[in-house]
Design a protein around this motif. Structure first.
Motif, PDB file in Angstrom:
ATOM      1  N   TYR A 293      -2.377   0.822  -4.595  1.00  0.00           N
ATOM      2  CA  TYR A 293      -1.779  -0.485  -4.324  1.00  0.00           C
ATOM      3  C   TYR A 293      -0.860  -0.907  -5.472  1.00  0.00           C
ATOM      4  CZ  TYR A 293      -4.947  -0.880  -0.392  1.00  0.00           C
ATOM      5  OH  TYR A 293      -5.596  -0.662   0.804  1.00  0.00           O
ATOM      6  N   ILE A 294       0.207  -1.584  -5.110  1.00  0.00           N
ATOM      7  CA  ILE A 294       1.186  -2.051  -6.085  1.00  0.00           C
ATOM      8  C   ILE A 294       0.762  -3.427  -6.585  1.00  0.00           C
ATOM      9  CG2 ILE A 294       3.639  -2.520  -6.480  1.00  0.00           C
ATOM     10  CD1 ILE A 294       4.073  -1.017  -3.731  1.00  0.00           C
ATOM     11  N   ALA A 295       0.808  -3.623  -7.892  1.00  0.00           N
ATOM     12  CA  ALA A 295       0.498  -4.937  -8.464  1.00  0.00           C
ATOM     13  C   ALA A 295       1.479  -5.978  -7.908  1.00  0.00           C
ATOM     14  CB  ALA A 295       0.586  -4.891  -9.986  1.00  0.00           C
ATOM     15  N   ARG A 296       0.971  -7.150  -7.598  1.00  0.00           N
ATOM     16  CA  ARG A 296       1.804  -8.186  -6.971  1.00  0.00           C
ATOM     17  C   ARG A 296       3.020  -8.524  -7.818  1.00  0.00           C
ATOM     18  NH1 ARG A 296      -1.276 -13.408  -4.956  1.00  0.00           N
ATOM     19  NH2 ARG A 296      -2.220 -11.756  -3.699  1.00  0.00           N
ATOM     20  N   ARG A 297       2.829  -8.618  -9.129  1.00  0.00           N
ATOM     21  CA  ARG A 297       3.940  -9.014  -9.990  1.00  0.00           C
ATOM     22  C   ARG A 297       4.986  -7.907 -10.129  1.00  0.00           C
ATOM     23  NH1 ARG A 297       3.519  -7.062 -15.211  1.00  0.00           N
ATOM     24  NH2 ARG A 297       1.548  -6.032 -15.759  1.00  0.00           N
ATOM     25  N   ARG A 298       4.644  -6.682  -9.725  1.00  0.00           N
ATOM     26  CA  ARG A 298       5.590  -5.566  -9.828  1.00  0.00           C
ATOM     27  C   ARG A 298       6.181  -5.181  -8.476  1.00  0.00           C
ATOM     28  NH1 ARG A 298       2.683  -1.595 -14.337  1.00  0.00           N
ATOM     29  NH2 ARG A 298       1.968  -3.284 -15.665  1.00  0.00           N
ATOM     30  N   PHE A 299       5.745  -5.866  -7.431  1.00  0.00           N
ATOM     31  CA  PHE A 299       6.094  -5.453  -6.083  1.00  0.00           C
ATOM     32  C   PHE A 299       7.600  -5.486  -5.824  1.00  0.00           C
ATOM     33  CE2 PHE A 299       6.552  -6.283  -1.470  1.00  0.00           C
ATOM     34  CZ  PHE A 299       6.017  -5.094  -1.008  1.00  0.00           C
TER      35      PHE A 299
ATOM     36  N   LYS B 233       0.834  -1.197   0.000  1.00  0.00           N
ATOM     37  CA  LYS B 233       0.000   0.000   0.000  1.00  0.00           C
ATOM     38  C   LYS B 233       0.872   1.251   0.000  1.00  0.00           C
ATOM     39  CE  LYS B 233      -2.319   0.984   3.740  1.00  0.00           C
ATOM     40  NZ  LYS B 233      -3.366   0.918   4.782  1.00  0.00           N
ATOM     41  N   ILE B 234       0.576   2.180  -0.922  1.00  0.00           N
ATOM     42  CA  ILE B 234       1.307   3.441  -1.018  1.00  0.00           C
ATOM     43  C   ILE B 234       0.372   4.585  -0.647  1.00  0.00           C
ATOM     44  CG2 ILE B 234       2.424   5.068  -2.589  1.00  0.00           C
ATOM     45  CD1 ILE B 234       3.310   2.653  -4.243  1.00  0.00           C
ATOM     46  N   ILE B 235       0.826   5.427   0.275  1.00  0.00           N
ATOM     47  CA  ILE B 235       0.079   6.631   0.633  1.00  0.00           C
ATOM     48  C   ILE B 235       0.839   7.814   0.045  1.00  0.00           C
ATOM     49  CG2 ILE B 235      -0.838   8.060   2.493  1.00  0.00           C
ATOM     50  CD1 ILE B 235      -0.812   5.496   4.232  1.00  0.00           C
ATOM     51  N   LEU B 236       0.143   8.583  -0.779  1.00  0.00           N
ATOM     52  CA  LEU B 236       0.782   9.696  -1.483  1.00  0.00           C
ATOM     53  C   LEU B 236       0.616  11.004  -0.716  1.00  0.00           C
ATOM     54  CD1 LEU B 236      -0.383   8.641  -5.041  1.00  0.00           C
ATOM     55  CD2 LEU B 236       1.942   8.488  -4.132  1.00  0.00           C
ATOM     56  N   SER B 237       1.292  12.033  -1.181  1.00  0.00           N
ATOM     57  CA  SER B 237       1.307  13.313  -0.470  1.00  0.00           C
ATOM     58  C   SER B 237      -0.070  13.969  -0.379  1.00  0.00           C
ATOM     59  CB  SER B 237       2.298  14.271  -1.134  1.00  0.00           C
ATOM     60  OG  SER B 237       1.935  14.519  -2.480  1.00  0.00           O
ATOM     61  N   ASN B 238      -0.992  13.607  -1.275  1.00  0.00           N
ATOM     62  CA  ASN B 238      -2.361  14.143  -1.210  1.00  0.00           C
ATOM     63  C   ASN B 238      -3.288  13.216  -0.426  1.00  0.00           C
ATOM     64  OD1 ASN B 238      -2.543  12.037  -3.010  1.00  0.00           O
ATOM     65  ND2 ASN B 238      -3.746  13.156  -4.537  1.00  0.00           N
ATOM     66  N   ASP B 239      -2.681  12.199   0.223  1.00  0.00           N
ATOM     67  CA  ASP B 239      -3.375  11.203   1.053  1.00  0.00           C
ATOM     68  C   ASP B 239      -4.163  10.166   0.245  1.00  0.00           C
ATOM     69  OD1 ASP B 239      -2.419  12.067   3.542  1.00  0.00           O
ATOM     70  OD2 ASP B 239      -3.966  13.609   3.680  1.00  0.00           O
ATOM     71  N   ASP B 240      -4.043  10.179  -1.078  1.00  0.00           N
ATOM     72  CA  ASP B 240      -4.617   9.083  -1.864  1.00  0.00           C
ATOM     73  C   ASP B 240      -3.842   7.802  -1.564  1.00  0.00           C
ATOM     74  OD1 ASP B 240      -6.380  10.821  -2.974  1.00  0.00           O
ATOM     75  OD2 ASP B 240      -5.671  10.630  -5.035  1.00  0.00           O
TER      76      ASP B 240
END
Length: 241
Positions: free
Chosen positions: A218-224, A208-215
């Motif tokens: 999620y990262i795709a499993r195969r790209r994690f 899980k990625i939380i961005l600077s605007n609080d959005d």
């Protein structure tokens, strides 16, 4: 003109750093104004009561009274765009400041070796901050600073551009339609049709990625695994001189 503040309780060191910054900016023909402060309370008073704004702040982490990290946290609430550079004898302390989206840190024990390299990186960053890119929106083109773009998202065959102050629906139908090599500009496609700006990652919790605007994205499993390598490479580039 870029406005720069140095928050450092050692006055001799502060004056030396000020002189080095002035010479570097003069070398690149970039105008700057530098203000020196000797405590966190001083710079906060300057910004809160005198409404001064800065583009870049150099912080000594170990300040008397309010620490550099505590001061930076208070300033970040006032302005999310300021570039923070920390100066410290205690290398491990900088990890406490990662949530502040720091640009770099300078080790006092390696000051003369690192400061020139980090200022060169800063100049490149400033050039990046001021460079604008064209995007087709409706019948017109708009020009956006790439650094202000938090992420791109493909919805209903349109590339949505999420920026720090707005959301734009472009005429591009896919990320591949854009004529820019964004991977060279600290962007990463975490999921098909979603490309984020690594500069705007506020927190990373598992996938899980939380961005600077609080959005939250999620990262795709195969790209994690590949993303983790790229992200830690990016983080390391901020720590190494």
């Amino acid at each position: 003109m870029f406005r720069i503040a140095i928050c450092e309780d050692n006055r001799d060191f502060s004056l030396e750093l000020e002189s080095i910054i002035q010479r570097k900016f003069f070398h690149y023909n970039i105008k700057c104004h530098i203000g020196c402060f000797y405590s966190g309370e001083d710079i906060l008073d300057n910004m809160l009561n005198y409404k001064e704004k800065y583009d870049i702040i150099f912080f000594d982490i170990e300040l008397p009274g309010l620490s550099g990290i505590e001061t930076a946290r208070k300033i970040r609430k006032l302005d999310e765009s300021i570039i923070f550079i920390f100066i410290t004898y205690l290398n491990e302390k900088v990890y406490e400041a990662l949530d502040l989206t720091i640009f770099h840190f300078i080790r006092k024990s390696h000051f003369h070796k690192e400061v020139d390299l980090i200022l060169d990186s800063l100049i490149k960053k400033l050039e990046y901050l001021t460079q604008k890119y064209s995007f087709p929106i409706g019948d017109n083109n708009i020009y956006l600073k790439l650094y202000d773009i938090i992420y791109f998202e493909v919805l209903d065959r349109r590339v949505i551009i999420h920026t720090t102050d707005n959301t734009h629906i472009s005429n591009y139908r896919s990320l591949k339609d854009m004529p820019y090599n964004l991977t060279e500009k600290n962007f990463y496609e975490i999921y098909r049709g979603i490309m984020i700006n690594l500069n705007h990652i506020k927190d990373l919790i598992d996938d899980k990625i939380i961005l600077s605007n609080d959005d939250t994205l999620y990262i795709a499993r195969r790209r994690f695994n590949d993303f983790k390598k790229e992200f830690y490479r990016y983080i390391s580039s901020k720590r190494e001189g």
